[in-house]
Design a protein around this motif. Structure first.
Motif, PDB file in Angstrom:
ATOM      1  N   GLY A 188       4.119   1.338 -15.103  1.00 57.89           N
ATOM      2  CA  GLY A 188       4.209   2.766 -14.826  1.00 57.89           C
ATOM      3  C   GLY A 188       3.109   3.260 -13.896  1.00 57.89           C
ATOM      4  O   GLY A 188       3.114   4.399 -13.477  1.00 57.89           O
ATOM      5  N   GLY A 189       2.156   2.379 -13.582  1.00 52.91           N
ATOM      6  CA  GLY A 189       1.068   2.739 -12.687  1.00 52.91           C
ATOM      7  C   GLY A 189       1.221   2.057 -11.347  1.00 52.91           C
ATOM      8  O   GLY A 189       2.166   1.301 -11.114  1.00 52.91           O
ATOM      9  N   HIS A 190       0.293   2.331 -10.463  1.00 51.15           N
ATOM     10  CA  HIS A 190       0.296   1.673  -9.162  1.00 51.15           C
ATOM     11  C   HIS A 190      -1.119   1.677  -8.613  1.00 51.15           C
ATOM     12  O   HIS A 190      -2.006   2.360  -9.119  1.00 51.15           O
ATOM     13  CB  HIS A 190       1.271   2.341  -8.184  1.00 51.15           C
ATOM     14  N   SER A 191      -1.319   0.895  -7.590  1.00 52.24           N
ATOM     15  CA  SER A 191      -2.597   0.833  -6.890  1.00 52.24           C
ATOM     16  C   SER A 191      -2.290   0.733  -5.404  1.00 52.24           C
ATOM     17  O   SER A 191      -1.133   0.753  -4.993  1.00 52.24           O
ATOM     18  CB  SER A 191      -3.415  -0.365  -7.367  1.00 52.24           C
ATOM     19  N   SER A 192      -3.343   0.607  -4.609  1.00 47.87           N
ATOM     20  CA  SER A 192      -3.184   0.437  -3.162  1.00 47.87           C
ATOM     21  C   SER A 192      -4.005  -0.778  -2.725  1.00 47.87           C
ATOM     22  O   SER A 192      -4.883  -1.237  -3.453  1.00 47.87           O
ATOM     23  CB  SER A 192      -3.653   1.684  -2.418  1.00 47.87           C
ATOM     24  N   TYR A 193      -3.730  -1.242  -1.533  1.00 49.23           N
ATOM     25  CA  TYR A 193      -4.472  -2.379  -0.988  1.00 49.23           C
ATOM     26  C   TYR A 193      -5.951  -2.038  -0.870  1.00 49.23           C
ATOM     27  O   TYR A 193      -6.811  -2.840  -1.217  1.00 49.23           O
ATOM     28  CB  TYR A 193      -3.902  -2.787   0.374  1.00 49.23           C
ATOM     29  N   GLY A 194      -6.240  -0.831  -0.408  1.00 50.47           N
ATOM     30  CA  GLY A 194      -7.626  -0.397  -0.265  1.00 50.47           C
ATOM     31  C   GLY A 194      -8.342  -0.322  -1.601  1.00 50.47           C
ATOM     32  O   GLY A 194      -9.502  -0.722  -1.721  1.00 50.47           O
ATOM     33  N   ALA A 195      -7.662   0.201  -2.617  1.00 47.39           N
ATOM     34  CA  ALA A 195      -8.276   0.300  -3.944  1.00 47.39           C
ATOM     35  C   ALA A 195      -8.565  -1.092  -4.503  1.00 47.39           C
ATOM     36  O   ALA A 195      -9.628  -1.319  -5.103  1.00 47.39           O
ATOM     37  CB  ALA A 195      -7.371   1.083  -4.891  1.00 47.39           C
ATOM     38  N   LEU A 196      -7.646  -2.020  -4.293  1.00 51.79           N
ATOM     39  CA  LEU A 196      -7.876  -3.393  -4.764  1.00 51.79           C
ATOM     40  C   LEU A 196      -9.048  -4.024  -4.019  1.00 51.79           C
ATOM     41  O   LEU A 196      -9.874  -4.721  -4.619  1.00 51.79           O
ATOM     42  CB  LEU A 196      -6.613  -4.239  -4.611  1.00 51.79           C
TER      43      LEU A 196
END
Length: 178
Positions: A96-104
């Motif tokens: 139900g969540g997500h992230s971004s390439y930059g955040a990773l």
């Protein structure tokens, strides 16, 4: 070079036919037949009844109705140390969540490595179960997916992830914003 893989199988799933591969330590691969970077069939024992393959198959079947992150079979994805670090971070993105390439990349300690993170995400050998589909653009938009954007949308929709839909997906006639 000797392969670490000891067995494989090819099984039908709700997401289409998938190749599964394992090592002695865990599930090492799960690829849809049409996926980019599909490794092809190897000369290995065919073990469709192996417990790890059966557990993965059951998870794929139940994916749309799961109510949290499920217990996974042992995992042993094959890749570089950097890739394995990225794949470990993918497992921390909750259903139900997500992230971004930059955040990773920031989580790895170098915000300038977002492109390298993207390359590692794209080479994730255990699709769906190691949830690379939960990685979106910084603005919440869909980006590439080795299994195809239609599959990424189906997985995100099943998990209730809020994202920006592109207008050019097969079967969509108009732009929808989530």
């Amino acid at each position: 070079m000797k392969t670490p893989f000891v067995a494989q199988c090819h099984l039908p799933t709700r997401w289409g036919p998938m190749l599964m591969r394992r090592t002695d330590r865990g599930l090492a691969g799960l690829w849809s037949d049409t996926q980019a970077h599909h490794p092809g069939w190897l000369t290995l024992p065919d073990e469709p009844q192996h417990p790890w393959f059966q557990q993965a198959l059951q998870l794929l079947e139940d994916w749309p109705t799961l109510r949290g992150d499920p217990a996974l079979p042992p995992l042993d994805p094959q890749g570089t140390d950097f890739q394995r670090q990225v794949w470990a971070l993918l497992l921390q993105i909750p259903r139900g969540g997500h992230s971004s390439y930059g955040a990773l990349a920031c989580q790895l300690g170098d915000p300038n490595k977002s492109r390298a993170v993207g390359a590692a995400v794209g080479r994730n050998p255990i699709g769906v179960l190691v949830p690379c589909h939960r990685v979106l653009g910084a603005d919440g938009s869909l980006t590439g997916y080795a299994g195809g954007l239609a599959m990424k949308c189906a997985l995100l929709d099943a998990e209730g992830v809020d994202y920006r839909r592109p207008s050019a997906l097969p079967g969509q006639q108009s732009l929808e914003l989530a």
